[in-house]
Motif scaffolding. Sequence first.
Motif, PDB file in Angstrom:
ATOM      1  N   ARG A 161     100.601  63.164  -4.105  1.00 57.61           N
ATOM      2  CA  ARG A 161     100.730  63.467  -5.537  1.00 57.61           C
ATOM      3  C   ARG A 161     101.231  64.895  -5.769  1.00 57.61           C
ATOM      4  O   ARG A 161     101.988  65.141  -6.700  1.00 57.61           O
ATOM      5  N   ALA A 162     100.797  65.817  -4.920  1.00 61.64           N
ATOM      6  CA  ALA A 162     101.284  67.194  -5.043  1.00 61.64           C
ATOM      7  C   ALA A 162     102.786  67.248  -4.763  1.00 61.64           C
ATOM      8  O   ALA A 162     103.541  67.943  -5.453  1.00 61.64           O
ATOM      9  N   GLN A 190      90.382  73.723  -1.720  1.00 64.98           N
ATOM     10  CA  GLN A 190      90.235  74.873  -2.624  1.00 64.98           C
ATOM     11  C   GLN A 190      91.594  75.312  -3.172  1.00 64.98           C
ATOM     12  O   GLN A 190      91.706  75.679  -4.345  1.00 64.98           O
ATOM     13  N   ASP A 191      92.631  75.220  -2.327  1.00 58.36           N
ATOM     14  CA  ASP A 191      93.994  75.551  -2.794  1.00 58.36           C
ATOM     15  C   ASP A 191      94.475  74.538  -3.829  1.00 58.36           C
ATOM     16  O   ASP A 191      95.073  74.909  -4.842  1.00 58.36           O
ATOM     17  N   LYS A 194      92.795  75.248  -7.087  1.00 60.50           N
ATOM     18  CA  LYS A 194      93.350  76.460  -7.703  1.00 60.50           C
ATOM     19  C   LYS A 194      94.710  76.174  -8.340  1.00 60.50           C
ATOM     20  O   LYS A 194      95.019  76.656  -9.436  1.00 60.50           O
ATOM     21  N   ASP A 195      95.505  75.348  -7.657  1.00 60.27           N
ATOM     22  CA  ASP A 195      96.854  75.044  -8.146  1.00 60.27           C
ATOM     23  C   ASP A 195      96.869  73.924  -9.181  1.00 60.27           C
ATOM     24  O   ASP A 195      97.924  73.583  -9.710  1.00 60.27           O
ATOM     25  N   GLY A 196      95.698  73.311  -9.420  1.00 61.50           N
ATOM     26  CA  GLY A 196      95.619  72.246 -10.412  1.00 61.50           C
ATOM     27  C   GLY A 196      96.042  70.880  -9.904  1.00 61.50           C
ATOM     28  O   GLY A 196      96.129  69.920 -10.670  1.00 61.50           O
ATOM     29  N   LEU A 201      86.227  68.786  -8.060  1.00 61.82           N
ATOM     30  CA  LEU A 201      85.694  68.625  -6.706  1.00 61.82           C
ATOM     31  C   LEU A 201      84.180  68.713  -6.781  1.00 61.82           C
ATOM     32  O   LEU A 201      83.637  69.719  -7.240  1.00 61.82           O
ATOM     33  N   ASP A 202      83.496  67.661  -6.358  1.00 56.78           N
ATOM     34  CA  ASP A 202      82.030  67.681  -6.285  1.00 56.78           C
ATOM     35  C   ASP A 202      81.597  67.442  -4.855  1.00 56.78           C
ATOM     36  O   ASP A 202      82.112  66.540  -4.177  1.00 56.78           O
ATOM     37  N   LEU A 203      80.659  68.262  -4.391  1.00 55.27           N
ATOM     38  CA  LEU A 203      80.250  68.245  -2.987  1.00 55.27           C
ATOM     39  C   LEU A 203      78.774  67.872  -2.848  1.00 55.27           C
ATOM     40  O   LEU A 203      77.956  68.191  -3.709  1.00 55.27           O
ATOM     41  N   ALA A 204      78.460  67.208  -1.729  1.00 60.56           N
ATOM     42  CA  ALA A 204      77.065  66.842  -1.441  1.00 60.56           C
ATOM     43  C   ALA A 204      76.821  67.043   0.054  1.00 60.56           C
ATOM     44  O   ALA A 204      77.270  66.231   0.863  1.00 60.56           O
TER      45      ALA A 204
END
Length: 284
Positions: A161-162, A190-191, A194-196, A201-204
């Motif tokens: 998609r990017a 994380q990048d 930041k770039d949209g 993002l949800d973490l467990a």
Amino acid sequence: EDFDITALSKAVLKKLAAATGSAALAELLEDGAKEKLRAYIDGREIVDALIDFAPDGLSAEALAGIFRKLPIRLYSIASSPLAHPDEVHLTVAAVRYETHGRKRKGVCSTFLTDVAKAGDNVPIFVQPNKNFRLPADSNTAIIMVGPGTGIAPFRSFVEHRAAVGAEGKSWLLFGDQHYTYDFLYQLEWQDYLKDGQLTKLDLAFSRDQPEKVYVQDRMLEKGEELYAWLEEGAHFYVCGDANRMAADVHEALISVVKNYGAKSREQAEEYVDALKKSKRYQRD
């Protein structure tokens, strides 16, 4: 390369019983001993059965006769060809554990990590999965639930998609044991955030606090927003352990629809079934 020399099953034990004539093994295979048989197989491999029921060994022919053909190993592709032309990336966790006083290891995962060296040739093939793919419309929102190595196809989704400049929202729910060691592709996510190119993002990380927290817990916590995304037409994807995690995520999805859609349990199940039928809920 040709035979499965580890996985223990009733079929293998039946062949071993025929080859050895072991009375103890014949007793274990009786119809009334199903629970005993299940308990014996759990955590054991063929080598354990040979030690227990063929102490004097077997001829090479008899030994080869109890093996089944080595089954294929399927790994989700973790890269987009648009981001990595002429390459295919895999996300492999080396399986190592100990049971019944013996160290065990995954056949393919430890072959790839311990035996195969950079530059070696490894036999592979591609198996398309027509039931696990991005929406045709790149403006459609996607929700991706992928704990552990289940992250693999979602890395390829987001890379793709990017690369095409998709406008659709994307939400990743990722879980593993420890943030410090198990946050797979951390810098990439994380990048993307930041770039949209990744919206949420949800973490467990289940072992980083006294109470265990899993991706399905995050789904329930964020249930209102998750249901809103579904109502807007988002596609929902799950990848990973089919035995437990996928069932727990499925149950959490029904709970979210029930609680935030003001539906009965039966109506929530019908809603989730409709998502499946319309290919908006896909599992790998």
